[in-house]
Design a protein around this motif. Structure first.
Motif, mmCIF file in Angstrom:
data_model
loop_
_atom_site.group_PDB
_atom_site.id
_atom_site.type_symbol
_atom_site.label_atom_id
_atom_site.label_comp_id
_atom_site.label_asym_id
_atom_site.label_seq_id
_atom_site.Cartn_x
_atom_site.Cartn_y
_atom_site.Cartn_z
ATOM 1 N N GLN A 1 26.509 -22.913 38.880
ATOM 2 C CA GLN A 1 25.234 -24.035 39.738
ATOM 3 C C GLN A 1 25.064 -24.948 39.392
ATOM 4 O OE1 GLN A 1 22.043 -21.487 41.235
ATOM 5 N NE2 GLN A 1 23.269 -20.416 43.224
ATOM 6 N N SER A 2 24.534 -25.231 38.139
ATOM 7 C CA SER A 2 24.498 -26.420 37.778
ATOM 8 C C SER A 2 25.430 -26.952 36.842
ATOM 9 C CB SER A 2 23.991 -25.951 35.648
ATOM 10 O OG SER A 2 23.535 -26.648 35.289
ATOM 11 N N GLN A 3 26.196 -26.750 36.785
ATOM 12 C CA GLN A 3 28.224 -27.147 36.436
ATOM 13 C C GLN A 3 28.263 -27.718 37.615
ATOM 14 O OE1 GLN A 3 30.452 -23.887 34.938
ATOM 15 N NE2 GLN A 3 29.862 -24.514 32.821
ATOM 16 N N LEU A 4 27.863 -27.185 38.723
ATOM 17 C CA LEU A 4 28.693 -28.083 40.223
ATOM 18 C C LEU A 4 27.075 -29.412 40.325
ATOM 19 C CD1 LEU A 4 29.813 -27.356 42.774
ATOM 20 C CD2 LEU A 4 28.770 -25.922 43.469
ATOM 21 N N GLN A 5 26.399 -28.995 40.054
ATOM 22 C CA GLN A 5 25.252 -30.278 40.396
ATOM 23 C C GLN A 5 25.203 -31.014 39.339
ATOM 24 O OE1 GLN A 5 23.498 -30.306 42.896
ATOM 25 N NE2 GLN A 5 21.966 -32.211 42.081
ATOM 26 N N GLN A 6 25.815 -30.468 38.165
ATOM 27 C CA GLN A 6 26.405 -31.883 37.255
ATOM 28 C C GLN A 6 27.992 -32.955 37.744
ATOM 29 O OE1 GLN A 6 27.132 -29.684 33.540
ATOM 30 N NE2 GLN A 6 24.737 -30.242 33.291
ATOM 31 N N ALA A 7 28.946 -32.102 38.498
ATOM 32 C CA ALA A 7 30.406 -32.595 38.649
ATOM 33 C C ALA A 7 30.001 -33.044 39.668
ATOM 34 C CB ALA A 7 30.646 -31.451 39.293
ATOM 35 N N ARG A 8 28.719 -32.453 41.091
ATOM 36 C CA ARG A 8 28.112 -33.160 41.972
ATOM 37 C C ARG A 8 28.025 -34.634 41.796
ATOM 38 N NH1 ARG A 8 25.956 -28.315 45.599
ATOM 39 N NH2 ARG A 8 27.868 -27.728 46.224
ATOM 40 N N GLU A 9 26.908 -34.966 41.131
ATOM 41 C CA GLU A 9 26.584 -36.444 40.469
ATOM 42 C C GLU A 9 27.555 -36.773 39.460
ATOM 43 O OE1 GLU A 9 23.388 -38.804 40.350
ATOM 44 O OE2 GLU A 9 23.520 -36.657 40.957
ATOM 45 N N GLU A 10 28.269 -36.488 38.731
ATOM 46 C CA GLU A 10 29.744 -37.435 38.299
ATOM 47 C C GLU A 10 30.271 -37.753 39.527
ATOM 48 O OE1 GLU A 10 31.778 -35.597 35.682
ATOM 49 O OE2 GLU A 10 29.423 -34.670 34.681
ATOM 50 N N ALA A 11 30.694 -37.072 40.430
ATOM 51 C CA ALA A 11 31.035 -37.569 41.528
ATOM 52 C C ALA A 11 30.920 -38.750 41.667
ATOM 53 C CB ALA A 11 31.758 -35.928 42.127
ATOM 54 N N ARG A 12 29.288 -38.420 42.861
ATOM 55 C CA ARG A 12 28.276 -39.452 42.963
ATOM 56 C C ARG A 12 29.160 -40.902 42.723
ATOM 57 N NH1 ARG A 12 24.815 -35.214 43.889
ATOM 58 N NH2 ARG A 12 25.009 -34.683 46.018
#
Length: 142
Positions: free
Chosen positions: A67-78
């Protein structure tokens, strides 16, 4: 001897010994193996429950990590999307600025050409007017 309800003779100690012998035999050949099997089963179940609890904890940790990695990936994508949008906006503004400059240059060039054509037309018209004026004067003078 009278036969009463409870006669105390030699059969009572023999019966007591038989009960004790039967209890000992049952304990040795039936109860002890059953208790050992039950104990082993409880130990196995306890081990499996502990293993399941460990695996559940590990799964929860992995879930939190993912979940943390997914959140980071989403933030990077944004951030990437925001950056690309800003770059596109800047590029579009630059192209618009260049297009406006080109249009201004084309307009100025057209105005200069029109001014030159106007001047040529005035010069040509002036020479024609002069010629006509000479013609008219020459006809009037004749």
């Amino acid at each position: 001897m009278s036969a009463g309800l409870f006669d105390f003779n030699a059969t009572l100690p023999v019966m007591g010994l038989q009960v004790l012998l039967l209890s000992w035999l049952l304990q040795q050949f039936l109860y002890s193996p059953i208790q050992r099997i039950i104990q082993e089963r409880q130990t196995t179940i306890q081990q499996q429950l502990q293993l399941a609890a460990d695996q559940l904890e590990k799964a929860q940790q992995l879930t939190l990590e993912y979940q943390s990695q997914l959140q980071q990936a989403r933030e990077e994508a944004r951030n990437r999307i925001r950056k690309v949008q800003q770059e596109a906006q800047a590029m579009m503004e630059e192209q618009l600025k260049q297009a406006q400059q080109q249009m201004t240059q084309v307009f100025n060039d057209a105005m200069q050409q029109l001014a030159q054509q106007k001047q040529q037309a005035l010069n040509t018209l002036s020479s024609h007017v002069d010629e006509m004026a000479h013609l008219i004067l020459s006809k009037l003078m004749r």
